[in-house]
Design a protein around this motif. Structure first.
Motif, PDB file in Angstrom:
ATOM      1  N   VAL A   1      12.316  -4.070   2.156  1.00 47.05           N
ATOM      2  CA  VAL A   1      13.348  -3.126   2.617  1.00 47.05           C
ATOM      3  C   VAL A   1      14.520  -3.187   1.638  1.00 47.05           C
TER       4      VAL A   1
ATOM      5  N   VAL B   1       1.505   3.982  10.052  1.00 49.11           N
ATOM      6  CA  VAL B   1       0.701   4.976   9.341  1.00 49.11           C
ATOM      7  C   VAL B   1      -0.745   4.501   9.316  1.00 49.11           C
TER       8      VAL B   1
ATOM      9  N   LEU C   1      -0.879  -4.299  16.683  1.00 48.87           N
ATOM     10  CA  LEU C   1      -1.376  -3.793  15.395  1.00 48.87           C
ATOM     11  C   LEU C   1      -2.465  -4.692  14.820  1.00 48.87           C
TER      12      LEU C   1
ATOM     13  N   GLN D   1      16.571 -10.482  21.737  1.00 48.13           N
ATOM     14  CA  GLN D   1      15.157 -10.188  21.543  1.00 48.13           C
ATOM     15  C   GLN D   1      14.385 -11.502  21.579  1.00 48.13           C
TER      16      GLN D   1
ATOM     17  N   PRO E   1       6.591  -9.266   9.917  1.00 41.54           N
ATOM     18  CA  PRO E   1       5.828  -9.918  10.981  1.00 41.54           C
ATOM     19  C   PRO E   1       4.428  -9.359  11.236  1.00 41.54           C
ATOM     20  N   THR E   2       3.999  -8.316  10.513  1.00 39.55           N
ATOM     21  CA  THR E   2       2.743  -7.669  10.910  1.00 39.55           C
ATOM     22  C   THR E   2       1.539  -8.155  10.106  1.00 39.55           C
ATOM     23  N   HIS E   3       0.359  -7.696  10.554  1.00 37.62           N
ATOM     24  CA  HIS E   3      -0.911  -8.171   9.979  1.00 37.62           C
ATOM     25  C   HIS E   3      -1.016  -7.909   8.486  1.00 37.62           C
ATOM     26  N   ASP E   4      -0.326  -6.863   7.990  1.00 41.62           N
ATOM     27  CA  ASP E   4      -0.432  -6.554   6.560  1.00 41.62           C
ATOM     28  C   ASP E   4       0.640  -7.268   5.736  1.00 41.62           C
TER      29      ASP E   4
ATOM     30  N   HIS F   1       7.616   2.883  11.728  1.00 38.82           N
ATOM     31  CA  HIS F   1       6.645   3.943  11.487  1.00 38.82           C
ATOM     32  C   HIS F   1       5.287   3.286  11.265  1.00 38.82           C
TER      33      HIS F   1
ATOM     34  N   TYR G   1      16.286  -0.800  15.834  1.00 41.83           N
ATOM     35  CA  TYR G   1      15.139  -1.123  15.012  1.00 41.83           C
ATOM     36  C   TYR G   1      13.944  -0.309  15.472  1.00 41.83           C
TER      37      TYR G   1
ATOM     38  N   ASP H   1       0.812  -1.221   0.000  1.00 36.17           N
ATOM     39  CA  ASP H   1       0.000   0.000   0.000  1.00 36.17           C
ATOM     40  C   ASP H   1       0.839   1.262   0.000  1.00 36.17           C
TER      41      ASP H   1
ATOM     42  N   ARG I   1       3.399   7.284  -0.296  1.00 28.89           N
ATOM     43  CA  ARG I   1       4.175   7.527   0.918  1.00 28.89           C
ATOM     44  C   ARG I   1       5.644   7.149   0.720  1.00 28.89           C
TER      45      ARG I   1
ATOM     46  N   ILE J   1      -4.124   0.380   8.114  1.00 32.62           N
ATOM     47  CA  ILE J   1      -3.058   0.530   9.111  1.00 32.62           C
ATOM     48  C   ILE J   1      -1.802  -0.152   8.583  1.00 32.62           C
ATOM     49  N   GLY J   2      -0.792   0.652   8.298  1.00 37.68           N
ATOM     50  CA  GLY J   2       0.438   0.098   7.731  1.00 37.68           C
ATOM     51  C   GLY J   2       1.597   0.275   8.695  1.00 37.68           C
ATOM     52  N   SER J   3       2.542  -0.655   8.671  1.00 37.09           N
ATOM     53  CA  SER J   3       3.727  -0.501   9.506  1.00 37.09           C
ATOM     54  C   SER J   3       4.973  -0.656   8.644  1.00 37.09           C
ATOM     55  N   TYR J   4       5.933   0.236   8.830  1.00 40.48           N
ATOM     56  CA  TYR J   4       7.104   0.313   7.975  1.00 40.48           C
ATOM     57  C   TYR J   4       8.354   0.331   8.834  1.00 40.48           C
ATOM     58  N   PRO J   5       9.124  -0.762   8.794  1.00 33.34           N
ATOM     59  CA  PRO J   5      10.300  -0.874   9.659  1.00 33.34           C
ATOM     60  C   PRO J   5      11.421   0.073   9.221  1.00 33.34           C
TER      61      PRO J   5
ATOM     62  N   ARG K   1       6.800 -12.568  15.252  1.00 27.93           N
ATOM     63  CA  ARG K   1       8.037 -12.829  14.501  1.00 27.93           C
ATOM     64  C   ARG K   1       8.074 -14.236  13.934  1.00 27.93           C
TER      65      ARG K   1
ATOM     66  N   GLY L   1      10.971  -2.638  17.128  1.00 25.07           N
ATOM     67  CA  GLY L   1      10.860  -3.338  15.858  1.00 25.07           C
ATOM     68  C   GLY L   1       9.425  -3.752  15.598  1.00 25.07           C
ATOM     69  N   GLU L   2       9.116  -3.991  14.336  1.00 17.08           N
ATOM     70  CA  GLU L   2       7.767  -4.426  13.950  1.00 17.08           C
ATOM     71  C   GLU L   2       7.313  -5.646  14.739  1.00 17.08           C
TER      72      GLU L   2
END
Lengths: 243, 243
Positions: free
Chosen positions: A151, B218, B190, A111, A74-77, B216, B213, A13, A19, B202-206, A117, B182-183
């Protein structure tokens, strides 16, 4: 040898909303050209299962190789791995070697390998892992699809590792000539040239600098002698004041 | 009002070979988001008729608006106008008003409107012209497809002129939060947030900076109060040492 074809799928997205400015496409394009693989199509889609699955199936069928970037965190998206598995009707689950890579990385950096993760160890059955020297979470190869991180520093290291194992065709060579005339003045010559050298790709790219219109002509192909011949012909066809 | 959808088609061998880094996609993405139009898919294809025609048809059917860049210059590899006409089964030919724009431009700059340049007056029947304040050769709109130049400064001026006439939906608003984790550490929070606020994206950007780590996050949507509520919830859910 004929040059294999490739497609890229950029997932995220954040690219489509403006962005984030994608840099992975340009990096991959150059790396594939160096390897003699023709990048033929790129698609960019949002983090939506149907969009990803549809694109993966279409590109995987149409081209020799497919490269994806994004959506393996590791996130929902981060839904790329699940979508690749779905596109190939393949089961997906936590894989022990991928889990071990993550465990070692998080142990070393003090960690916790928590539930989120651990999602990064979910790999479709039958896939081959792609090494991630930076943050451990692996990419993978399933069929002709190479699934890599978004990334850029990780993407680029995965591309290097993947391309070292792919066979390209003959290297794609190019020569370029800067001409101090607008495209419109040399277009006739270029048309004749393109007809006589149909084995080459002849591109023209206009520029304007200090109020002067000019053109970069780029001739690309796998036969150096043919490119030389086309360049010589092009130079002879130009208006005299240009050379 | 619901947000209209859009797709972009970037046309040109030079992008796919890695010679040129496309900047038009990122520009359009930001401009559409500001206008409340959701850019949903991007494709990049080579200067090949079949590739262009197939993509135009698919995108034109699937989305409210399509924007193309590239391939409307005077040379042999500029085939976009013909391909758009073919995609819509529409005749194409030199149009008098387009020819007059070119004639005035070349007269004023002491250049000849030769056969190659006259190709830029070829416009599919029924299309509306898009003004080109820089080098006169117009873009055009046919159906829901907006055909624009590839040269960034011209593309951007055409986008401005086209978007001023399109109706967007509610503006797409966003808020972002920088989190020093970190994410993987905030992914659980999230996921719950995304489930409770399904009307938001809802986006997450490492990121990694100075060896740390971070992420962001958004949150994007059209209802400012909902975004505020989600941000407040997110902040409360974070580990204490982060706030």
């Amino acid at each position: 040898m004929a040059n294999p074809t490739a497609a890229m799928l950029v997932i995220g997205d954040e690219i489509l909303s403006g962005r984030t400015r994608d840099s992975n496409m340009h990096h991959l394009a150059g790396a594939l050209t160096n390897q003699g693989i023709r990048l033929t199509e790129v698609r960019m889609v949002a983090d939506k299962p149907e969009a990803i699955i549809t694109a993966v199936r279409a590109l995987s069928e149409a081209y020799d190789h497919v490269f994806t970037s994004g959506g393996i965190g590791p996130t929902h998206d981060d839904i790329t791995a699940e979508c690749i598995a779905a596109a190939f009707d393949t089961p997906i689950g936590i894989r022990n070697d991928a889990r071990a890579l993550l465990q070692a990385h998080y142990d070393a950096t003090d960690q916790e390998l928590n539930e989120a993760r651990l999602r990064m160890a979910r790999i479709p059955d039958g896939a081959t892992l792609i090494d991630n020297p930076i943050s451990a979470a692996p990419g993978f190869i399933l069929g002709n699809v190479h699934v890599m991180a978004g990334v850029p520093v990780i993407f680029e290291s995965m591309v290097a590792s993947v391309l070292s194992k792919l066979t390209g065709g003959d290297p794609i060579l190019s020569q370029s000539l800067r001409i101090n005339h607008g495209e419109g003045e040399i277009a006739g010559s270029l048309t004749i040239l393109a007809e006589d050298f149909q084995d080459l790709s002849i591109g023209s790219y206009p520029f304007m600098k200090d109020g002067i219109y000019g053109t970069h002509v780029v001739i690309r192909g796998t036969d150096a002698a043919r490119i030389d011949a086309a360049m010589t012909r092009l130079a002879r066809s130009l208006p005299e004041d240009d050379m």
